[in-house]
Motif scaffolding. Sequence first.
Motif, short mmCIF file in Angstrom:
data_model
loop_
_atom_site.label_atom_id
_atom_site.label_comp_id
_atom_site.label_asym_id
_atom_site.label_seq_id
_atom_site.Cartn_x
_atom_site.Cartn_y
_atom_site.Cartn_z
N LEU A 486 4.89 24.69 17.00
CA LEU A 486 4.51 23.33 17.36
C LEU A 486 3.57 22.75 16.31
N LYS A 487 2.71 23.60 15.73
CA LYS A 487 1.76 23.09 14.74
C LYS A 487 2.48 22.58 13.49
N ASP A 488 3.66 23.16 13.16
CA ASP A 488 4.44 22.65 12.03
C ASP A 488 5.01 21.28 12.34
N LEU A 489 5.47 21.12 13.58
CA LEU A 489 5.98 19.81 14.01
C LEU A 489 4.86 18.77 13.96
N GLU A 490 3.69 19.15 14.47
CA GLU A 490 2.55 18.23 14.47
C GLU A 490 2.13 17.87 13.05
N SER A 491 2.15 18.84 12.17
CA SER A 491 1.76 18.60 10.78
C SER A 491 2.73 17.62 10.11
N ALA A 492 4.02 17.81 10.38
CA ALA A 492 5.02 16.91 9.80
C ALA A 492 4.85 15.49 10.32
N LEU A 493 4.56 15.35 11.62
CA LEU A 493 4.36 14.02 12.19
C LEU A 493 3.10 13.37 11.64
N ALA A 494 2.04 14.15 11.45
CA ALA A 494 0.79 13.60 10.92
C ALA A 494 0.97 13.07 9.51
N ARG A 495 1.78 13.75 8.70
CA ARG A 495 1.99 13.31 7.32
C ARG A 495 2.76 12.00 7.24
N LEU A 496 3.46 11.65 8.30
CA LEU A 496 4.22 10.40 8.29
C LEU A 496 3.31 9.17 8.29
N LYS A 497 2.09 9.34 8.82
CA LYS A 497 1.13 8.23 8.93
C LYS A 497 1.74 7.03 9.66
N ALA A 498 2.48 7.33 10.71
CA ALA A 498 3.10 6.28 11.53
C ALA A 498 2.05 5.64 12.42
N LYS A 499 2.38 4.46 12.94
CA LYS A 499 1.49 3.77 13.86
C LYS A 499 1.30 4.58 15.14
N GLN A 500 2.38 5.22 15.61
CA GLN A 500 2.32 6.03 16.83
C GLN A 500 3.38 7.11 16.77
N THR A 501 3.04 8.32 17.18
CA THR A 501 4.01 9.41 17.30
C THR A 501 3.95 9.95 18.72
N ILE A 502 5.12 10.31 19.25
CA ILE A 502 5.23 10.74 20.65
C ILE A 502 6.12 11.98 20.70
N LEU A 503 5.72 12.98 21.49
CA LEU A 503 6.53 14.17 21.73
C LEU A 503 6.84 14.25 23.22
N LEU A 504 8.13 14.33 23.55
CA LEU A 504 8.60 14.51 24.92
C LEU A 504 9.30 15.87 25.00
N PHE A 505 8.86 16.74 25.91
CA PHE A 505 9.45 18.08 26.00
C PHE A 505 9.90 18.36 27.42
N ASP A 506 11.15 18.84 27.55
CA ASP A 506 11.69 19.25 28.84
C ASP A 506 12.35 20.61 28.66
#
Length: 630
Positions: A486-506
């Motif tokens: 999960l930390k790799d996913l979070e790191s990739a999302l952080a590098r995008l510098k998007a206005k908002q990032t959201i993770l939905l898990f089921d």
Amino acid sequence: MTSVTPSNTTANKRWRAPLALVAGLTGLILVGCASRLEFPPMGEPLPLTAKLEIPASIKTLSADYTDSCGHLMQIPIGSRLEEALVEGAFRTFKKVVYEGGGTKDATPDLLVRVDLVNWSFSIDKEYLYDRAPAKLQLHAMARVYNDKGELLRETEIKTARQERVRLEPVQKNCDYIIDPFIQDSVVDFASKVAMDARLASGAQTAPIAARAATPPTAKTLVPVTPGPAASPSAPTPASSTSSSLRFKAMVLDENSNLILEGGERVRVRVDVVNTGATAIQNASASLTGTQSVVGQFPSATLSIPPIQPGETKSLEFVATLPPTVQSQKAELHVAVTEGGGAAAPSQTLALTIQPTGIQSDDVDQIPAPVAHFRRPHTYLLSIGIGSYRDTQLLPRKYASLDAEMVANYFQSLGGVPASNVRLLQDWKALRPDIDEALLDWLPPRMNKDAVVIVYFAGQAIVTPTGEVLLVPYEGSPSSTTRLYPLKDLESALARLKAKQTILLFDGMVSRLHSDPKAKSVAPRWETGGATVRVIGGEGYAKGIEDDKHRHGLFTYYLLRGLRGDADTNRDGEVTLGELAAYVSQKVSWASKTHFNSDQHPHVWPVLKSGDKSSSLVLTKLAAITGSETP
């Protein structure tokens, strides 16, 4: 009951200090106000400069109340009121001058001032567990002066708003979702002040002493017609029977696919605005048309509460359509009429009712696309893995379908272009595929307005230290190098510098090694960063699969929420905060009621009303809109 009411002596003296409309707010704050506060149509700003003042006693106005858990809470009503009055001023005048800011080198034409006479706030938390009646009253005198200091207009301003506020479901069920109630109240108050200033502006050259007396609630010099206000329907030429009321009518069906089925629950929503200069009493909205449909509504006529100039009121007719064995054409005619007979142009809603038989809660019916709603800067990575290369891993029967349906919903109701969606299913969801989407596909498309949503349906494995590892198609508990941290996913999302990032898990969450003697460490979904995480269940959970609806339980309610069930304030939009609250409530309830199990979705960070993340619009509901009757 929790109540705050100033006394008639000391408190009244305290609050009778002059209230003006703004002080020392920066341009950035003004821009923020414009994006958050929704005012009724007020017409074009007048080509005048208004000087505004505000005392510190108003800025610090606050109310204390006790939440449902007995904690003492405080609401900064003064700052909300100030913000709304500021916005109302800038919507009324071209230029505004105030201490510490405003339009530079502008000579004021007017001075607008409000004296707050009295106010009260209360929450009756003992009335109903999760729907407590709240009431806010504001009583003031608004005065407008010309550039010579002569009084032009003096008006009594009153706002009394009562509404049931519900408990915040994403916290500990202690505090109430009260921000929208406060915001609506102060906007109503500020709208009345702004409209009064607009009316007075036409008489700024003559002192009040030179004019005849007018009714005590509004002393003014000469009549003045406000600027034109926007209306939801085309205006009607003035006549003896014309009305200054305008309205917009629409039909909202239960599953938002714009296909009406027999037995389906529908709502006819009517938004009415007063475009005139005086308040309108005793108005009503009525339905006529195909009798087999009109007859299903408990009432074909609804009263419209008193509506002030520039104010908007919304009301709804709700009914269940009659069962039918064949397609049926129907029409609903919506009329809005004043007590004296003046009427706005009527509107017609053309309906087609399909035969009974399609279940209204069938979320697999793709909702109809919403016209003119586009989100070109929103991106969705939807991953669904139902089977794995490692046959020791239990399959997830509906994960692949769930990912596809989530992608369809965001394209249909979320306005996300197909080119902004990447769908990875089963054997196409290898770790390199996920990396390619996060590290190669997304980065070149990013900008300051980008919103990135990652949906993952499948399995996650947790290490003894609590680290969460997502399981791609080739993943295996016997080889952690094949898992996706999960930390790799979070790191990739952080590098995008998007206005908002959201993770939905089921899905299923299990331990990496099942050792009954080992100390249990909870999964660490909160790894830092700005990503909002909405996880299908807390702790270790199997992730209930709903065989009746053929979806993961969390995803089933996620889809229902996106298509409109989560629209708790019925404004036609579903926000991230509304969706998180809805799935949290529904999944917890359904798991216990229908599956004799406990599954409680987890939201991190906690979403509060008014937060930028919470107010992010995810979907907009499709509606059948009315056209003016010839």
